[in-house]
Design a protein around this motif. Sequence first.
Motif, PDB file in Angstrom:
ATOM      1  N   VAL A  34       0.848  -1.199   0.000  1.00  0.00           N
ATOM      2  CA  VAL A  34       0.000   0.000   0.000  1.00  0.00           C
ATOM      3  C   VAL A  34       0.878   1.242   0.000  1.00  0.00           C
ATOM      4  O   VAL A  34       1.854   1.325   0.753  1.00  0.00           O
ATOM      5  N   GLY A  35       0.569   2.183  -0.854  1.00  0.00           N
ATOM      6  CA  GLY A  35       1.339   3.419  -0.936  1.00  0.00           C
ATOM      7  C   GLY A  35       2.460   3.369  -1.944  1.00  0.00           C
ATOM      8  O   GLY A  35       3.215   4.331  -2.095  1.00  0.00           O
ATOM      9  N   LYS A  36       2.571   2.229  -2.654  1.00  0.00           N
ATOM     10  CA  LYS A  36       3.610   2.095  -3.669  1.00  0.00           C
ATOM     11  C   LYS A  36       2.977   1.693  -4.994  1.00  0.00           C
ATOM     12  O   LYS A  36       1.910   1.073  -5.039  1.00  0.00           O
ATOM     13  N   VAL A  37       3.658   2.018  -6.095  1.00  0.00           N
ATOM     14  CA  VAL A  37       3.156   1.720  -7.435  1.00  0.00           C
ATOM     15  C   VAL A  37       4.296   1.172  -8.290  1.00  0.00           C
ATOM     16  O   VAL A  37       5.473   1.292  -7.934  1.00  0.00           O
ATOM     17  N   SER A  38       3.918   0.586  -9.406  1.00  0.00           N
ATOM     18  CA  SER A  38       4.921   0.132 -10.375  1.00  0.00           C
ATOM     19  C   SER A  38       4.288   0.098 -11.749  1.00  0.00           C
ATOM     20  O   SER A  38       3.063  -0.057 -11.881  1.00  0.00           O
ATOM     21  N   SER A  39       5.102   0.204 -12.767  1.00  0.00           N
ATOM     22  CA  SER A  39       4.639   0.011 -14.133  1.00  0.00           C
ATOM     23  C   SER A  39       4.820  -1.460 -14.496  1.00  0.00           C
ATOM     24  O   SER A  39       5.443  -2.231 -13.773  1.00  0.00           O
ATOM     25  N   ALA A  40       4.277  -1.853 -15.616  1.00  0.00           N
ATOM     26  CA  ALA A  40       4.406  -3.246 -16.052  1.00  0.00           C
ATOM     27  C   ALA A  40       5.873  -3.612 -16.252  1.00  0.00           C
ATOM     28  O   ALA A  40       6.682  -2.801 -16.731  1.00  0.00           O
ATOM     29  N   GLY A  41       6.230  -4.809 -15.835  1.00  0.00           N
ATOM     30  CA  GLY A  41       7.598  -5.291 -16.017  1.00  0.00           C
ATOM     31  C   GLY A  41       8.587  -4.736 -15.021  1.00  0.00           C
ATOM     32  O   GLY A  41       9.795  -4.687 -15.307  1.00  0.00           O
ATOM     33  N   SER A  42       8.126  -4.341 -13.847  1.00  0.00           N
ATOM     34  CA  SER A  42       9.016  -3.714 -12.856  1.00  0.00           C
ATOM     35  C   SER A  42       9.639  -4.745 -11.928  1.00  0.00           C
ATOM     36  O   SER A  42       9.052  -5.785 -11.608  1.00  0.00           O
ATOM     37  N   SER A  43      10.843  -4.400 -11.468  1.00  0.00           N
ATOM     38  CA  SER A  43      11.541  -5.241 -10.491  1.00  0.00           C
ATOM     39  C   SER A  43      11.425  -4.669  -9.088  1.00  0.00           C
ATOM     40  O   SER A  43      11.944  -5.259  -8.136  1.00  0.00           O
ATOM     41  N   ASP A  44      10.759  -3.568  -8.958  1.00  0.00           N
ATOM     42  CA  ASP A  44      10.582  -2.948  -7.642  1.00  0.00           C
ATOM     43  C   ASP A  44       9.386  -2.000  -7.722  1.00  0.00           C
ATOM     44  O   ASP A  44       8.912  -1.663  -8.817  1.00  0.00           O
ATOM     45  N   CYS A  45       8.909  -1.569  -6.567  1.00  0.00           N
ATOM     46  CA  CYS A  45       7.801  -0.600  -6.502  1.00  0.00           C
ATOM     47  C   CYS A  45       8.315   0.732  -5.989  1.00  0.00           C
ATOM     48  O   CYS A  45       9.301   0.776  -5.239  1.00  0.00           O
ATOM     49  N   THR A  46       7.673   1.802  -6.394  1.00  0.00           N
ATOM     50  CA  THR A  46       8.068   3.159  -6.011  1.00  0.00           C
ATOM     51  C   THR A  46       7.051   3.730  -5.039  1.00  0.00           C
ATOM     52  O   THR A  46       5.837   3.650  -5.277  1.00  0.00           O
ATOM     53  N   GLU A  47       7.552   4.315  -3.958  1.00  0.00           N
ATOM     54  CA  GLU A  47       6.655   4.902  -2.965  1.00  0.00           C
ATOM     55  C   GLU A  47       6.169   6.271  -3.441  1.00  0.00           C
ATOM     56  O   GLU A  47       6.968   7.092  -3.908  1.00  0.00           O
ATOM     57  N   CYS A  48       4.882   6.510  -3.350  1.00  0.00           N
ATOM     58  CA  CYS A  48       4.336   7.821  -3.721  1.00  0.00           C
ATOM     59  C   CYS A  48       4.781   8.860  -2.692  1.00  0.00           C
ATOM     60  O   CYS A  48       4.740   8.617  -1.486  1.00  0.00           O
ATOM     61  N   SER A  49       5.214  10.017  -3.170  1.00  0.00           N
ATOM     62  CA  SER A  49       5.779  11.051  -2.298  1.00  0.00           C
ATOM     63  C   SER A  49       4.689  11.822  -1.562  1.00  0.00           C
ATOM     64  O   SER A  49       3.506  11.741  -1.892  1.00  0.00           O
ATOM     65  N   ALA A  50       5.091  12.569  -0.547  1.00  0.00           N
ATOM     66  CA  ALA A  50       4.173  13.480   0.142  1.00  0.00           C
ATOM     67  C   ALA A  50       3.569  14.433  -0.887  1.00  0.00           C
ATOM     68  O   ALA A  50       4.240  14.843  -1.839  1.00  0.00           O
ATOM     69  N   TYR A 106      -1.070  10.615  -3.519  1.00  0.00           N
ATOM     70  CA  TYR A 106      -1.603   9.380  -2.950  1.00  0.00           C
ATOM     71  C   TYR A 106      -1.593   8.312  -4.034  1.00  0.00           C
ATOM     72  O   TYR A 106      -1.482   8.604  -5.227  1.00  0.00           O
ATOM     73  N   THR A 107      -1.692   7.058  -3.612  1.00  0.00           N
ATOM     74  CA  THR A 107      -1.691   5.935  -4.538  1.00  0.00           C
ATOM     75  C   THR A 107      -3.091   5.681  -5.051  1.00  0.00           C
ATOM     76  O   THR A 107      -4.014   5.446  -4.265  1.00  0.00           O
ATOM     77  N   SER A 108      -3.267   5.734  -6.362  1.00  0.00           N
ATOM     78  CA  SER A 108      -4.550   5.404  -6.961  1.00  0.00           C
ATOM     79  C   SER A 108      -4.552   3.922  -7.315  1.00  0.00           C
ATOM     80  O   SER A 108      -3.789   3.481  -8.186  1.00  0.00           O
ATOM     81  N   SER A 109      -5.396   3.143  -6.643  1.00  0.00           N
ATOM     82  CA  SER A 109      -5.486   1.715  -6.946  1.00  0.00           C
ATOM     83  C   SER A 109      -6.132   1.491  -8.306  1.00  0.00           C
ATOM     84  O   SER A 109      -5.896   0.465  -8.958  1.00  0.00           O
ATOM     85  N   ALA A 110      -6.920   2.436  -8.754  1.00  0.00           N
ATOM     86  CA  ALA A 110      -7.611   2.293 -10.045  1.00  0.00           C
ATOM     87  C   ALA A 110      -6.633   2.417 -11.209  1.00  0.00           C
ATOM     88  O   ALA A 110      -6.722   1.690 -12.198  1.00  0.00           O
ATOM     89  N   THR A 111      -5.692   3.343 -11.094  1.00  0.00           N
ATOM     90  CA  THR A 111      -4.756   3.589 -12.199  1.00  0.00           C
ATOM     91  C   THR A 111      -3.343   3.128 -11.888  1.00  0.00           C
ATOM     92  O   THR A 111      -2.477   3.165 -12.756  1.00  0.00           O
ATOM     93  N   ASN A 112      -3.118   2.691 -10.630  1.00  0.00           N
ATOM     94  CA  ASN A 112      -1.795   2.279 -10.188  1.00  0.00           C
ATOM     95  C   ASN A 112      -0.742   3.357 -10.450  1.00  0.00           C
ATOM     96  O   ASN A 112       0.328   3.116 -10.986  1.00  0.00           O
ATOM     97  N   THR A 113      -1.108   4.577 -10.118  1.00  0.00           N
ATOM     98  CA  THR A 113      -0.193   5.716 -10.273  1.00  0.00           C
ATOM     99  C   THR A 113      -0.248   6.576  -9.018  1.00  0.00           C
ATOM    100  O   THR A 113      -1.152   6.452  -8.188  1.00  0.00           O
ATOM    101  N   CYS A 114       0.754   7.441  -8.889  1.00  0.00           N
ATOM    102  CA  CYS A 114       0.753   8.438  -7.822  1.00  0.00           C
ATOM    103  C   CYS A 114      -0.006   9.659  -8.333  1.00  0.00           C
ATOM    104  O   CYS A 114       0.345  10.214  -9.385  1.00  0.00           O
TER     105      CYS A 114
END
Length: 207
Positions: A24-40, A43-51
């Motif tokens: 929760v609070g992290k996102v990734s694009s397709a084919g990622s080896s890690d997730c990126t934390e959304c900055s202050a 917020y993390t959109s679960s619908a679009t998987n973006t910050c």
Amino acid sequence: SCKNCTAGSYRVAGNSTSCTTCAVGKVSSAGSSDCTECSAGTYTSSATNTCVSCEAGKYSDTAGVSSCTACGLGTYSATVGSTSCSSCEAGKFQDVNGASSCKNCTAGSYRVAGNSTSCTTCAVGKVSSAGSSDCTECSAGTYTSSATNTCVSCEAGKYSDTAGVSSCTACGLGTYSATVGSTSCSSCEAGKFQDVNGASSCKNCTA
């Protein structure tokens, strides 16, 4: 060949049969080896998987949140992506949560700067325009009009010798004031008299 991890998941190298969902609070694009934390400020959109940037009127002061927080009473955020809310400026207030601006105090009231949810009515004998941080005392020769919230000059035949009054005083018997805005009344000149209150001139003595 291997399949890409879908957006919102990741996998480090190895004999992997599946991908791991981002925390929760992290996102990734397709084919990622890690997730990126959304900055202050986002917020993390679960619908679009973006910050996504917080909308105006909301903020996030911590990285990796799933939603932004509405600005509290007496505060606002005017821009998207805010990491904090600002207190209303002097002369303004806010009585609802999640505001993108503050409201002006109405004429006849005031507010110093701070987390203000309302404005204070001017004391008797004082006035203010909309959005004021203080009230102004009406000077001698005038009175406070509650109807128009302005200082109004005393009419001829009346006076006020003190600042901050709510009404003017009629000139007494034997006196008059010929002009508006008088701070005192004058005695009738020789050969003249006045037998009513509130006069703007004196009467001639008869032959």
